[in-house]
Design an enzyme around this catalytic site. Structure first.
Site, PDB file in Angstrom:
ATOM      1  N   THR A 108      -5.611 -22.843  36.850  1.00 48.49           N
ATOM      2  CA  THR A 108      -6.379 -23.799  36.965  1.00 48.49           C
ATOM      3  C   THR A 108      -8.008 -23.306  37.702  1.00 48.49           C
ATOM      4  O   THR A 108      -8.254 -22.992  38.338  1.00 48.49           O
ATOM      5  CB  THR A 108      -6.237 -25.113  38.511  1.00 48.49           C
ATOM      6  OG1 THR A 108      -5.387 -24.164  39.201  1.00 48.49           O
ATOM      7  CG2 THR A 108      -3.947 -25.268  37.389  1.00 48.49           C
ATOM      8  N   ASN A 147     -10.469 -24.657  40.215  1.00 47.24           N
ATOM      9  CA  ASN A 147     -10.876 -26.233  41.117  1.00 47.24           C
ATOM     10  C   ASN A 147     -11.898 -26.590  41.253  1.00 47.24           C
ATOM     11  O   ASN A 147     -13.545 -25.854  40.917  1.00 47.24           O
ATOM     12  CB  ASN A 147     -10.479 -25.092  42.825  1.00 47.24           C
ATOM     13  CG  ASN A 147      -8.564 -25.358  42.836  1.00 47.24           C
ATOM     14  OD1 ASN A 147      -8.505 -26.215  43.297  1.00 47.24           O
ATOM     15  ND2 ASN A 147      -8.658 -23.917  42.387  1.00 47.24           N
ATOM     16  N   GLU A 162      -8.578 -30.110  40.136  1.00 47.69           N
ATOM     17  CA  GLU A 162      -7.856 -28.786  39.646  1.00 47.69           C
ATOM     18  C   GLU A 162      -7.614 -29.327  37.893  1.00 47.69           C
ATOM     19  O   GLU A 162      -7.005 -29.951  37.830  1.00 47.69           O
ATOM     20  CB  GLU A 162      -6.296 -28.072  40.108  1.00 47.69           C
ATOM     21  CG  GLU A 162      -6.393 -27.319  41.623  1.00 47.69           C
ATOM     22  CD  GLU A 162      -5.278 -27.455  41.855  1.00 47.69           C
ATOM     23  OE1 GLU A 162      -5.005 -26.348  42.124  1.00 47.69           O
ATOM     24  OE2 GLU A 162      -4.417 -27.574  42.077  1.00 47.69           O
TER      25      GLU A 162
END
Length: 315
Positions: free
Chosen positions: A208, A210, A256
């Site tokens: 992911t 951030n 995310e």
């Protein structure tokens, strides 16, 4: 389409005449876009520039009141105004001194002297001047003296309810993306920079990005959303999680985004996230395996919607 002219009224005056749309324009929703359509039509009729006045900072923040979370950043307002085909964007600092101007001073010193206004377009509830003492009637009262025309754009409705920034805010807080996006006339979007996190998503097989917000945006309520994530001119189907990672007892509030079918390094990139649909709430899973299975289901759900998004020319 020619580039929109940017005029900083704190530094210079406009060399010409214009029809201008006035308002706070947080969201640039369909109601605001109705104002701009009227601006363009009247400007074309008069043979002058079509324009918008954009304050560099939100009026409440400038007056030292509690900071508000926005639907649209200052930079995004300029970008959307250009995309809507306006000729000129006037920028102005809303500070304590400016807030003390009477309605007549605003019309005389700003609209006429600095902007060369021959037409003004506002919404039905427009207020201006010191302590919001001016209204539509005030604008009309000074038309003859300052030689301009006032147009009031009709409110726009969705499902028999007036479109407003407040309605969009409430919809986002209640995870009603369909309503929010319908009122905006586009997917709700935020911008931010990709920063390092705990790399937990990568370890789970679903890396992911951030996100550190670039502005004080209003975020949709906690949950997992079907999104479109864009950077460097590329768009990716994605899933974005907002809130705490309660499965791992992490209480920091995070944004995310997992970009489906993307392999690469995004650190340091500025990205745009467009919110398409609410998928599910954040829940605490009993094991990592259970979490992975749910993420797989989320990805499959997103893929099923990809063709529909392509038909809408969003991907």
């Amino acid at each position: 389409m020619k580039a929109m002219q940017i005029v900083d009224l704190n530094k210079e005056s406009f060399k010409g005449q214009c029809v201008v749309g006035l308002g706070n324009f947080d969201g640039f929703h369909l109601g605001h876009q109705s104002i701009f359509k009227n601006v363009k039509a009247l400007a074309k009729l008069k043979g002058v520039s079509s324009a918008i006045l954009i304050f560099k900072h939100h009026t409440k923040v400038a007056l030292g009141k509690k900071e508000k979370r926005y639907l649209t950043s200052f930079e995004d307002k300029i970008a959307i105004a250009e995309k809507l085909g306006l000729d000129t964007a006037f920028l102005l600092e809303f500070d304590n001194s400016f807030s003390k101007q009477t309605p007549q001073e605003f019309i005389s010193l700003i609209l006429k002297e600095k902007m060369g206004v021959t037409g003004v377009v506002v919404g039905e509830n427009f207020l201006f001047g010191h302590k919001a003492s001016g209204n539509i009637q005030t604008l009309k009262d000074f038309e003859k003296e300052f030689q301009y025309e006032t147009i009031i754009a009709n409110s726009v409705y969705y499902q028999d309810e007036m479109i407003s920034s407040t309605r969009i805010r409430n919809a986002l807080c209640k995870k009603k993306l369909k309503t929010a996006n319908a009122c905006l006339g586009r997917f709700y979007r935020i911008y931010g920079n990709v920063v390092h996190g705990k790399h937990r998503g990568r370890k789970l097989g679903f890396p992911t990005a951030n996100i550190q917000l670039s502005d004080n945006y209003l975020l949709p309520s906690s949950g997992v959303y079907l999104t479109i994530t864009s950077f460097d001119g590329k768009k990716f189907l994605s899933m974005t999680s907002i809130g705490e990672n309660i499965t791992f007892n992490e209480r920091d509030y995070k944004i995310e985004s997992h970009l489906i079918d993307f392999n690469g390094n995004l650190y340091g990139e500025k990205i745009k996230i467009e919110f398409v649909e609410f998928i599910r709430d954040n829940i605490k899973f009993n094991s990592v395996e259970e979490l992975i299975e749910q993420i797989k289901k989320d990805v499959n759900y997103a893929r099923k919607h990809e063709k529909n998004l392509q038909k809408q020319s969003f991907l």
